[in-house]
Design a protein around this motif. Structure first.
Motif, short mmCIF file in Angstrom:
data_model
loop_
_atom_site.label_atom_id
_atom_site.label_comp_id
_atom_site.label_asym_id
_atom_site.label_seq_id
_atom_site.Cartn_x
_atom_site.Cartn_y
_atom_site.Cartn_z
N SER A 244 -92.53 57.57 36.05
CA SER A 244 -91.07 57.52 36.11
C SER A 244 -90.47 56.82 34.91
O SER A 244 -89.27 56.65 34.83
CB SER A 244 -90.63 56.80 37.39
OG SER A 244 -91.12 55.47 37.39
N ASN A 245 -91.31 56.41 33.96
CA ASN A 245 -90.80 55.67 32.81
C ASN A 245 -91.50 56.13 31.54
O ASN A 245 -91.97 55.32 30.74
CB ASN A 245 -91.01 54.17 33.02
CG ASN A 245 -90.29 53.34 31.99
OD1 ASN A 245 -89.24 53.74 31.49
ND2 ASN A 245 -90.85 52.18 31.64
N ASP A 249 -88.04 60.11 27.86
CA ASP A 249 -87.72 61.11 28.90
C ASP A 249 -86.36 60.80 29.51
O ASP A 249 -86.25 60.38 30.66
CB ASP A 249 -88.82 61.11 29.96
CG ASP A 249 -88.63 62.23 30.99
OD1 ASP A 249 -87.93 63.21 30.66
OD2 ASP A 249 -89.17 62.11 32.10
N CYS A 250 -85.29 61.08 28.75
CA CYS A 250 -83.94 60.71 29.19
C CYS A 250 -83.45 61.56 30.36
O CYS A 250 -82.62 61.10 31.15
CB CYS A 250 -82.96 60.82 28.02
SG CYS A 250 -83.13 59.50 26.83
N ASN A 251 -83.90 62.79 30.48
CA ASN A 251 -83.47 63.62 31.61
C ASN A 251 -84.43 63.52 32.79
O ASN A 251 -84.29 64.24 33.77
CB ASN A 251 -83.30 65.08 31.17
CG ASN A 251 -84.58 65.69 30.64
OD1 ASN A 251 -85.53 64.97 30.34
ND2 ASN A 251 -84.60 67.00 30.50
N VAL A 252 -85.40 62.63 32.71
CA VAL A 252 -86.32 62.29 33.80
C VAL A 252 -86.89 63.54 34.47
O VAL A 252 -86.87 63.68 35.69
CB VAL A 252 -85.61 61.39 34.85
CG1 VAL A 252 -86.64 60.69 35.74
CG2 VAL A 252 -84.74 60.34 34.19
N VAL A 275 -81.37 53.08 26.48
CA VAL A 275 -82.70 52.50 26.62
C VAL A 275 -83.77 53.58 26.62
O VAL A 275 -84.84 53.42 26.03
CB VAL A 275 -82.78 51.67 27.92
CG1 VAL A 275 -84.21 51.18 28.15
CG2 VAL A 275 -81.83 50.48 27.85
N CYS A 276 -83.48 54.72 27.27
CA CYS A 276 -84.49 55.77 27.37
C CYS A 276 -84.82 56.37 26.01
O CYS A 276 -85.92 56.90 25.80
CB CYS A 276 -84.03 56.86 28.34
SG CYS A 276 -82.61 57.81 27.77
N VAL A 277 -83.88 56.33 25.06
CA VAL A 277 -84.10 56.88 23.73
C VAL A 277 -84.88 55.91 22.86
O VAL A 277 -85.75 56.31 22.07
CB VAL A 277 -82.75 57.22 23.06
CG1 VAL A 277 -82.96 57.65 21.61
CG2 VAL A 277 -82.05 58.32 23.82
N ASP A 278 -84.60 54.62 23.03
CA ASP A 278 -85.23 53.58 22.21
C ASP A 278 -86.65 53.34 22.72
O ASP A 278 -86.92 52.40 23.46
CB ASP A 278 -84.39 52.30 22.29
CG ASP A 278 -84.84 51.24 21.31
OD1 ASP A 278 -85.71 51.55 20.47
OD2 ASP A 278 -84.35 50.11 21.40
N THR A 279 -87.58 54.20 22.30
CA THR A 279 -88.91 54.24 22.90
C THR A 279 -89.71 52.95 22.73
O THR A 279 -90.58 52.65 23.54
CB THR A 279 -89.73 55.40 22.31
OG1 THR A 279 -89.82 55.24 20.89
CG2 THR A 279 -89.06 56.73 22.64
N ALA A 281 -88.06 49.92 22.21
CA ALA A 281 -87.15 48.83 22.61
C ALA A 281 -86.82 47.86 21.47
O ALA A 281 -86.71 46.66 21.67
CB ALA A 281 -87.73 48.07 23.79
N ASP A 282 -86.64 48.40 20.25
CA ASP A 282 -86.26 47.53 19.14
C ASP A 282 -84.81 47.72 18.72
O ASP A 282 -84.36 47.21 17.70
CB ASP A 282 -87.18 47.74 17.94
CG ASP A 282 -87.07 49.15 17.35
OD1 ASP A 282 -86.36 50.00 17.94
OD2 ASP A 282 -87.69 49.39 16.31
N LYS A 283 -84.06 48.51 19.52
CA LYS A 283 -82.63 48.76 19.31
C LYS A 283 -82.35 49.52 18.01
O LYS A 283 -81.22 49.51 17.51
CB LYS A 283 -81.82 47.46 19.35
CG LYS A 283 -81.94 46.74 20.69
CD LYS A 283 -81.10 45.46 20.72
CE LYS A 283 -81.24 44.76 22.07
NZ LYS A 283 -80.45 43.52 22.15
N ILE A 284 -83.36 50.19 17.49
CA ILE A 284 -83.22 51.01 16.29
C ILE A 284 -83.92 52.35 16.53
O ILE A 284 -85.08 52.37 16.98
CB ILE A 284 -83.84 50.32 15.06
CG1 ILE A 284 -83.16 48.98 14.78
CG2 ILE A 284 -83.73 51.22 13.82
CD1 ILE A 284 -83.85 48.17 13.71
#
Length: 299
Positions: A244-245, A249-252, A275-279, A281-284
């Motif tokens: 589930s994470n 996978d933004c459209n889950v 958050v789902c796009v930032d694979t 998690a570095d905010k870039i």
């Protein structure tokens, strides 16, 4: 009614029948992906339909223009037809896996049709693409299609020396080969059940730690299933723990494909990405995120 209109209609019908006589076995498609199954394409004069022209004055009959796709998927699978990437129609395969889809069309010099099958467990095949020339007044029929089996694994990481469970669907009582490639290569054979399902527990003994790919195909067939990546490491990581994470996978939908790539590309270089796009998690959003997306790619 205008006599020229009737002349045009009669001429169209006559031309259609001439094409039927001389080109009933002519190929009207570019070659599909190279596979071992026998895919053939033919055209026959369409069923006659009745049309009432605007303004009244009677009705005429003309041959129907359509495309038809038939072959084998999995027992009771949903087979979906897309036209230029847009979903158009879906049918249910029979208990033996046989399916046939017919879509009414207009003349077109080149249309890209795509098909995929979804087994009763909800797992999809890879897309099959067929560019086809649609001839007016004909039913253009692509037959002999066969989807590769679906494949699912229970782990994304396998403890060194442990086991990997592989499941999926194929045609009933079909010979299958599962191939593992990576640091070493192994091949396993099995036969699907009467309802097309299969399940096999594969020993990882003899395989070193590292990254591997696994896929399945019918024995003797060159068309393969989607490729699944897994790692042999120091612990087991089950897909139920991270399904589930999946990064990106933004459209889950539990699938990483061009939809997810497009979303990632949209946010490239922009501030405050989801958050789902930032694979990572570095905010870039940069090439690192695309690399992570590629790792989980299922197509």
């Amino acid at each position: 009614m205008n006599n020229n209109f009737f002349k045009q209609i009669i001429s169209s019908i006559f031309t259609a029948f001439l094409f039927s006589l001389f080109f009933s076995h002519t190929l009207y498609a570019l070659p599909p992906d190279p596979v071992s199954e026998t895919v053939s394409i033919s055209a026959q004069v369409g069923e006659i339909i009745t049309v009432t022209p605007g303004g009244g004055g009677g009705s005429i009959v003309i041959p129907k223009t359509a495309v038809r796709f038939s072959g084998f998927a999995y027992p009771n699978a949903d087979v979906v037809l897309l036209k230029q990437g847009e979903r158009k129609i879906a049918v249910k395969a029979s208990s033996s896996g046989e399916f046939s889809i017919t879509l009414e069309e207009n003349y077109n010099t080149n249309i890209l049709y795509s098909l995929f099958a979804q087994d009763v467990g909800g797992n999809r095949s890879l897309l099959l693409n067929y560019p086809i020339v649609v001839q007016a007044g004909f039913i253009t029929h692509l037959s002999g299609i066969r989807f590769a089996p679906t494949i699912v694994t229970d782990k994304s990481q396998v403890l060194f020396g442990d086991y990997l469970t592989v499941t999926g669907y194929a045609l009933p009582q079909a010979g299958l080969e599962i191939i593992i490639k990576g640091m070493q290569e192994k091949t396993f054979t099995l036969i699907s059940s009467n309802n097309g399902s299969y399940k096999i527990v594969l020993p990882m003994s003899g395989l070193d730690k590292g990254e591997y790919d696994i896929y399945i195909h019918y024995t003797g067939d060159s068309r393969f299933s989607k490729l699944i990546k897994f790692t042999i490491g120091n612990s087991n990581i089950f897909y139920t723990e991270n399904l589930s994470n999946i990064p990106g996978d933004c459209n889950v939908d539990k699938i990483i494909n061009l939809v997810d790539f497009s979303i990632l590309a949209f946010w490239y270089g922009k501030n405050n990405p989801p958050v789902c796009v930032d694979t990572n998690a570095d905010k870039i959003i940069n090439l690192v995120d695309f690399s992570i997306l590629a790792f989980y790619w299922t197509g």
